[in-house]
Motif scaffolding. Structure first.
Motif, short mmCIF file in Angstrom:
data_model
loop_
_atom_site.label_atom_id
_atom_site.label_comp_id
_atom_site.label_asym_id
_atom_site.label_seq_id
_atom_site.Cartn_x
_atom_site.Cartn_y
_atom_site.Cartn_z
N PRO A 126 5.21 21.34 90.43
CA PRO A 126 3.91 20.73 90.22
C PRO A 126 3.78 19.47 91.07
N ASP A 127 2.57 18.95 91.16
CA ASP A 127 2.34 17.67 91.84
C ASP A 127 2.55 16.51 90.88
N VAL A 128 2.13 16.72 89.64
CA VAL A 128 2.20 15.68 88.60
C VAL A 128 2.86 16.28 87.38
N MET A 129 3.69 15.49 86.70
CA MET A 129 4.47 16.03 85.61
C MET A 129 4.65 15.02 84.48
N GLU A 130 4.56 15.48 83.26
CA GLU A 130 4.94 14.67 82.10
C GLU A 130 6.44 14.84 81.89
N TYR A 131 7.12 13.76 81.60
CA TYR A 131 8.56 13.87 81.36
C TYR A 131 9.00 12.85 80.32
N GLY A 132 10.07 13.15 79.63
CA GLY A 132 10.59 12.24 78.62
C GLY A 132 11.20 11.00 79.24
N ASN A 133 11.06 9.87 78.57
CA ASN A 133 11.58 8.64 79.18
C ASN A 133 13.10 8.63 79.29
N THR A 134 13.78 9.50 78.56
CA THR A 134 15.23 9.58 78.70
C THR A 134 15.64 10.30 79.99
N ASP A 135 14.69 10.98 80.62
CA ASP A 135 14.99 11.75 81.82
C ASP A 135 14.82 10.95 83.11
N THR A 136 14.24 9.76 83.02
CA THR A 136 13.87 9.02 84.22
C THR A 136 15.04 8.83 85.18
N ALA A 137 16.12 8.24 84.71
CA ALA A 137 17.24 7.92 85.60
C ALA A 137 17.81 9.16 86.26
N GLY A 138 17.94 10.24 85.50
CA GLY A 138 18.49 11.48 86.05
C GLY A 138 17.58 12.10 87.09
N TYR A 139 16.29 12.11 86.81
CA TYR A 139 15.34 12.70 87.75
C TYR A 139 15.28 11.88 89.05
N VAL A 140 15.42 10.57 88.93
CA VAL A 140 15.42 9.74 90.14
C VAL A 140 16.68 10.01 90.95
N LYS A 141 17.81 10.08 90.28
CA LYS A 141 19.07 10.36 90.98
C LYS A 141 19.00 11.69 91.74
N ASP A 142 18.33 12.67 91.13
CA ASP A 142 18.22 13.98 91.76
C ASP A 142 17.13 14.05 92.81
N GLY A 143 16.45 12.93 93.04
CA GLY A 143 15.46 12.87 94.11
C GLY A 143 14.16 13.59 93.82
N GLY A 144 13.86 13.81 92.54
CA GLY A 144 12.68 14.58 92.22
C GLY A 144 11.40 13.79 92.07
N LEU A 145 11.50 12.50 91.73
CA LEU A 145 10.31 11.70 91.46
C LEU A 145 9.95 10.80 92.63
N LEU A 146 8.66 10.61 92.81
CA LEU A 146 8.15 9.80 93.90
C LEU A 146 8.17 8.32 93.52
N ASP A 147 8.61 7.48 94.42
CA ASP A 147 8.57 6.03 94.24
C ASP A 147 7.12 5.58 94.38
#
Length: 431
Positions: free
Chosen positions: A97-118
């Motif tokens: 997707p272009d935009v996604m809802e995600y749990g706040n516990t997932d933030t650090a992991g998703y950033v490490k995996d390069g999935g979220l846009l700065d």
């Protein structure tokens, strides 16, 4: 997360999941910034999802009207299977997707995996961002950079049936010990009801028992953590929670596989005297058979007058790094997380706003918000701020631990020891 926590980590007995946090090597930033076309959005499916859909539909309609040639395709995905869906999206940008809802516990992991846009620059320029409360902003921040916008904050409290309590002459429990006793009194008098409906896969309904008894998930800081789930204090809390899976309260055969949504559904349907539910559960309960016959108070702690620490859950809205519609996607993120939308979501779903001024208005207007605000004020807990948490969460380490104890497969010491070992392996894998 709710997690909505939400958010919350859920396990269905029919679901076999061993997936780790998404690992990807192909999710580099797109060079495109198309100003027309279709934007795909993934949002979480809630218990009683229709009110949420109506709010989102309104946002989408206004967005499409403002951007000729643009369409928004919204898909509601189950929270329970989000790990697999997100892993696939990170590995295959074409399906993401272009935009996604995600749990706040997932933030650090998703950033490490390069999935979220700065989106640090856009967030800073967003007029409404200055009113985001610090805790909510922290939930989208990793190493000083912002990777989304907070959507709602969620905490859990004790829902109870006022009609059942009045009929049986019960007082609202003031301690966790009284909570267990009251639950068993309800079950004994009304065998068709669970006393306190609990779930073996309801991690964030279970953790207040651990925290109230002095236990912690892990110790450490700065990205370096060691599991503490097998400490003496944590084991005491695990015992307190798993002891509720019994024929005189919530039979293990029926309750061991329940997640948070399942317990709320049972309470809303009139099949339980009490439940641990979130502010985000309000709409579902109001739509159920118990409407007008329930109340909510903070979940009691070990000592009389204390409040059990609740998980500081909630969800965020982020843009995927692989989007080819950066400008449009960021604007849609801001609209979905805006004050206007959060206020509408509060009225529709009971989600607590992340903007301090909007939340203050909500608390003043709606009495049911009070116990959740009191719970927030009493002090909340969060998961370790480590990329490893996504792996721990998606690997169902804690639900497995609880279910091993409930089933009698392992005692508390063995189950918590094994869980601690798995957690430490995950913490070690990220440095």
């Amino acid at each position: 997360m709710k997690l909505s926590p939400r958010l919350p980590a859920l396990l269905l007995t029919a679901l076999v999941v061993t997936a780790c946090a998404p690992q990807t090597s192909t999710n580099s930033s797109s060079d495109k910034d198309d100003r027309t076309g279709t934007l795909r959005v993934w949002l979480f499916q809630e218990v009683g999802n229709q009110p949420k859909e109506k709010v989102v539909d309104s946002v989408v309609t206004a967005f499409e009207k403002a951007h000729e040639g643009t369409k928004v395709d919204v898909e509601y995905i189950p929270v329970e299977t989000r790990a697999q869906r997100v892993k696939a999206a990170f590995n295959d940008p074409e399906s993401a997707p272009d935009v996604m809802e995600y749990g706040n516990t997932d933030t650090a992991g998703y950033v490490k995996d390069g999935g979220l846009l700065d989106v640090t620059e856009e967030f800073g320029a967003w007029r409404e961002s200055k009113d985001t409360d610090p805790t909510a902003k922290q939930s989208v921040t990793v190493a000083g950079k912002v990777y989304g916008a907070a959507f709602y904050v969620g905490v859990r409290a004790l829902y109870y049936r006022t009609d059942v309590f009045e009929e049986l002459g019960l007082s609202v429990p003031k301690t966790m010990a009284e909570l267990a006793t009251t639950a068993r009194r309800i079950r004994a008098a009304e065998p068709e009801l669970y006393g306190l409906v609990v779930g073996g896969a309801y991690t964030y309904g279970a953790m207040p028992f651990v925290w109230a008894n002095g236990g912690e998930l892990a110790t450490g800081k700065g990205g370096s953590y060691v599991s503490a789930i097998d400490s003496a204090a944590a084991q005491k809390g695990i015992k307190a929670y798993t002891s509720l899976f019994s024929d005189d309260n919530c039979p293990a055969a029926k309750c061991a596989g329940m997640g948070g949504n399942d317990t709320v559904t049972a309470f809303a349907a009139g099949r339980a005297g009490m439940a641990i539910g979130g502010d985000f559960s309000h709409a579902a309960v109001e739509a159920g058979k118990v409407k007008g016959k329930y109340a909510v108070v903070p979940l009691p702690g070990v000592r009389a007058g204390s409040v059990a620490p609740a998980f500081a859950g909630g969800n965020n809205i982020g843009v995927l790094k692989s989007t080819s519609h950066r400008t449009l996607a960021v604007e849609l993120m801001q609209r979905l997380a805006s004050k206007e939308t959060q206020e509408s979501m509060f009225r529709a779903m009971g989600f607590l706003p992340t903007f301090a001024d909007v939340r203050e208005r909500a608390a003043a207007e709606e009495p049911y918000v009070k116990p959740f605000v009191e719970t927030l004020a009493a002090g909340t807990k969060f998961v370790p701020a480590s990329p490893a948490w996504s792996q721990i969460d998606s690997s169902l380490v804690l639900p497995t631990m609880f279910q091993e104890v409930i089933s009698g497969k392992k005692d508390v010491a063995a189950a918590s020891g094994d869980a601690a070992k798995k957690m430490n392996e995950a913490f070690g894998s990220v440095g």
